[in-house]
Design an enzyme around this catalytic site. Structure first.
Site, PDB file in Angstrom:
ATOM      1  N   SER A  39      60.390  42.315  60.995  1.00 50.68           N
ATOM      2  CA  SER A  39      61.166  41.819  59.843  1.00 50.68           C
ATOM      3  C   SER A  39      62.480  42.567  59.695  1.00 50.68           C
ATOM      4  CB  SER A  39      60.374  41.955  58.563  1.00 50.68           C
ATOM      5  OG  SER A  39      59.034  42.215  58.819  1.00 50.68           O
ATOM      6  N   LYS A  61      61.562  51.537  67.258  1.00 51.32           N
ATOM      7  CA  LYS A  61      61.775  50.450  66.298  1.00 51.32           C
ATOM      8  C   LYS A  61      63.201  50.603  65.802  1.00 51.32           C
ATOM      9  CE  LYS A  61      58.935  48.392  62.711  1.00 51.32           C
ATOM     10  NZ  LYS A  61      57.821  48.626  61.814  1.00 51.32           N
ATOM     11  N   ASP A 158      50.323  46.400  53.227  1.00 47.83           N
ATOM     12  CA  ASP A 158      50.484  45.235  54.092  1.00 47.83           C
ATOM     13  C   ASP A 158      49.471  45.296  55.232  1.00 47.83           C
ATOM     14  OD1 ASP A 158      51.594  42.850  54.855  1.00 47.83           O
ATOM     15  OD2 ASP A 158      53.312  43.731  55.889  1.00 47.83           O
TER      16      ASP A 158
HETATM   17  P1  ADP Z   1      56.938  43.307  61.485  1.00 49.25           P
HETATM   18  O1  ADP Z   1      58.100  44.003  60.856  1.00 49.25           O
HETATM   19  O2  ADP Z   1      57.084  41.813  61.515  1.00 49.25           O
HETATM   20  O3  ADP Z   1      55.655  43.752  60.921  1.00 49.25           O
HETATM   21  P2  ADP Z   1      56.541  45.028  63.725  1.00 49.25           P
HETATM   22  O4  ADP Z   1      57.638  45.961  63.677  1.00 49.25           O
HETATM   23  O5  ADP Z   1      55.226  45.477  63.234  1.00 49.25           O
HETATM   24  O6  ADP Z   1      56.966  43.694  63.030  1.00 49.25           O
HETATM   25  O7  ADP Z   1      56.310  44.548  65.221  1.00 49.25           O
HETATM   26  C1  ADP Z   1      57.139  43.683  65.958  1.00 49.25           C
HETATM   27  C2  ADP Z   1      56.508  43.471  67.335  1.00 49.25           C
HETATM   28  O8  ADP Z   1      56.396  44.699  68.045  1.00 49.25           O
HETATM   29  C3  ADP Z   1      55.125  42.895  67.288  1.00 49.25           C
HETATM   30  O9  ADP Z   1      54.980  41.967  68.343  1.00 49.25           O
HETATM   31  C4  ADP Z   1      54.204  44.067  67.520  1.00 49.25           C
HETATM   32  O10 ADP Z   1      53.016  43.680  68.157  1.00 49.25           O
HETATM   33  C5  ADP Z   1      55.051  44.979  68.403  1.00 49.25           C
HETATM   34  N1  ADP Z   1      54.787  46.391  68.092  1.00 49.25           N
HETATM   35  C6  ADP Z   1      55.122  47.046  66.967  1.00 49.25           C
HETATM   36  N2  ADP Z   1      54.700  48.332  66.980  1.00 49.25           N
HETATM   37  C7  ADP Z   1      54.071  48.490  68.166  1.00 49.25           C
HETATM   38  C8  ADP Z   1      53.403  49.611  68.793  1.00 49.25           C
HETATM   39  N3  ADP Z   1      53.305  50.802  68.208  1.00 49.25           N
HETATM   40  N4  ADP Z   1      52.865  49.415  70.023  1.00 49.25           N
HETATM   41  C9  ADP Z   1      52.950  48.213  70.624  1.00 49.25           C
HETATM   42  N5  ADP Z   1      53.555  47.131  70.092  1.00 49.25           N
HETATM   43  C10 ADP Z   1      54.117  47.248  68.890  1.00 49.25           C
END
Ligand code: ADP
Ligand code: MG
Length: 444
Positions: A39, A61, A158
């Protein structure tokens, strides 16, 4: 609803981090691949050049600061702060946060098994279901993680299958993007966030969000692990909301133990105060038994066998967390019990039950004794007061003054006390007659 607005929010296409595939980010990370889009920004798999061998793969991230409103920047910072405080095997490890090329970056543990939502979809499409022991194991891991957060007065806000990640088949709670530290002594915060499927009735009704709302979401996840479907479904947002707020509590199929169904029902109680806490669920005998036997065994075995995954450390930490809950004595006893024949175990169970009963009876007797003692003391002083008052009527003014000073009991007090328990006074009253008389005589 907010979630849907967030989903359509414009995120800059010229994300600067994505252009550094060749260069080092923060002097140590190299982009490997894009994992997805969240998001608030993009998620990448990176390789940490300064990490120990076998621990290089991490997640970056990226949140473009330019795209963020001031309050969202605060939120991102908060996510980083929150994560940095948490250190638990069932919670995605936070490593670092920094600003690089106008982007706010968070480095976390990489979970190669993707998220639980993907796993559920994969099983559903293949027509498979998770084994009961797998579900319980995962459920306990989540409970331990949630309990750890709640003990630190942190709400997730969440919890959903998409925010739970798999690593070496262990579940890890991640994405604290909407988590909030509980403010002071107030256990409630009232922000409306999240997808509707996992939202509690009180969150939907804007009646506040607390630890019990996380428990509701965890109940929805438990249901989903068993049924590969959402606990509350509907064609649109409103129909889901209505089911959550007014609908019946869903039950697990008969193939699952009724005790697990009872746990689910308690977690999905519409009244948050009637829902158990994570700590309370972990203490339910049915769960506690599995915590001690299954989880501990599994993790210990895994640490011994699965060296290629480099997860001994992980397993050791989980065993540690579990062992904190399990008293050493209990463990020793448990291993003794495991050596016994079924007949011996049955005998032990009966003995334990008898012990338990005797303990309860002893406690009850002790309580009754204390109660009687207290009542007798009360009656003694009441009788004394009664006699004093009688004496008052017959004594001269000077004595009465003295009595009022030494015994500040009014006739009204006496009447109200006597009026409350007229029948109970009789026997113990007679028992302690002599003492107040003696006291009263002093004033005669
Ligand atoms: P949102 O903000 O929609 O919750 P996320 O940041 O949680 O999105 O994740 C975006 C994408 O990155 C998703 O496909 C998730 O599976 C992947 N992802 C997020 N964190 C991890 C992690 N620690 N290891 C592997 N994949 C991840
Ligand atoms: Mg997420």
């Amino acid at each position: 609803m907010l979630k849907f607005q967030e989903a359509v929010k414009h995120v800059s296409g010229s994300a600067p981090i994505s252009t550094c595939s060749e260069t080092l980010i923060a002097r140590r990370y190299v982009l490997q691949q894009k994992l997805g889009r969240g998001s608030f920004g993009t998620v990448y798999l990176v390789s940490d050049k300064k990490a120990k061998q076998g621990e290089e793969l991490k997640v970056l991230k990226e949140i473009s600061v330019g795209d963020l409103k001031p309050n969202e920047t605060v939120e991102a910072n908060l996510e980083a702060q929150l994560l940095s405080k948490l250190d638990h095997p069932a919670i995605v490890k936070f490593y670092a946060s920094f600003v690089e090329r106008e982007s706010f970056c968070i480095i976390t543990e990489y979970c190669e098994g993707r998220d639980l939502d993907c796993k559920i979809q994969e099983y559903k499409e293949a027509g498979k279901i998770f084994t009961e022991s797998q579900i319980i194991e995962w459920f306990i891991q989540l409970l331990l993680g949630v309990n750890y957060m709640h003990e630190r007065r942190i709400l997730h806000r969440d919890l959903k299958a998409k925010n739970i990640f798999l690593k070496n088949n262990l579940l890890k709670i991640g994405d604290f993007g909407v988590s909030r530290l509980l403010m002071g002594s107030c256990d409630l915060a009232t922000t409306f966030t999240g997808t509707p499927y996992y939202m509690s009735p009180e969150a939907l009704k804007h009646q506040g969000y607390d630890t019990k709302s996380d428990i509701w979401s965890l109940g929805c996840i438990l249901y989903e692990m068993c049924c590969l479907d959402h606990a509350f479904t509907g064609h649109n947002f409103l129909s889901i909301v209505l089911k959550i707020v007014e609908g019946n509590t869903p039950s697990l199929p008969d193939k699952y133990p009724s005790k697990l169904n009872a746990v689910l029902h308690s977690m999905l109680n519409k009244n948050p105060s009637l829902r158990p806490s994570a700590a309370e669920i972990l203490k339910i005998p049915y769960i506690d038994e599995q915590l001690q036997q299954n989880v501990k065994c599994k993790f210990t075995n895994m640490a011994l066998k699965d060296k290629t995954f480099n997860c001994q450390q992980e397993a050791a930490r989980i065993v540690n967390a579990v062992q904190k809950k399990v008293h050493l004595q209990t463990l020793r006893e448990l291993s003794e019990v495991q050596k016994m024949t079924p007949r011996e175990r049955m005998r032990l169970r009966k003995l334990n039950a008898a012990d338990e009963k005797a303990k309860k009876l002893k406690q009850l007797a002790e309580e009754k004794y204390q109660e009687n003692l207290k009542r007798m003391q009360e009656l003694r002083s009441r009788n004394f007061q009664q006699l004093s008052i009688d004496v008052l009527h017959e004594s001269d003014e000077q004595t009465s003054k003295h009595l009022i000073q030494s015994q500040p009991v009014t006739a009204l007090d006496y009447i109200s006390i006597g009026h409350k328990e007229p029948s109970e006074n009789e026997t113990p009253g007679r028992l302690c007659m002599s003492e107040p008389v003696e006291h009263a005589e002093k004033f005669l």
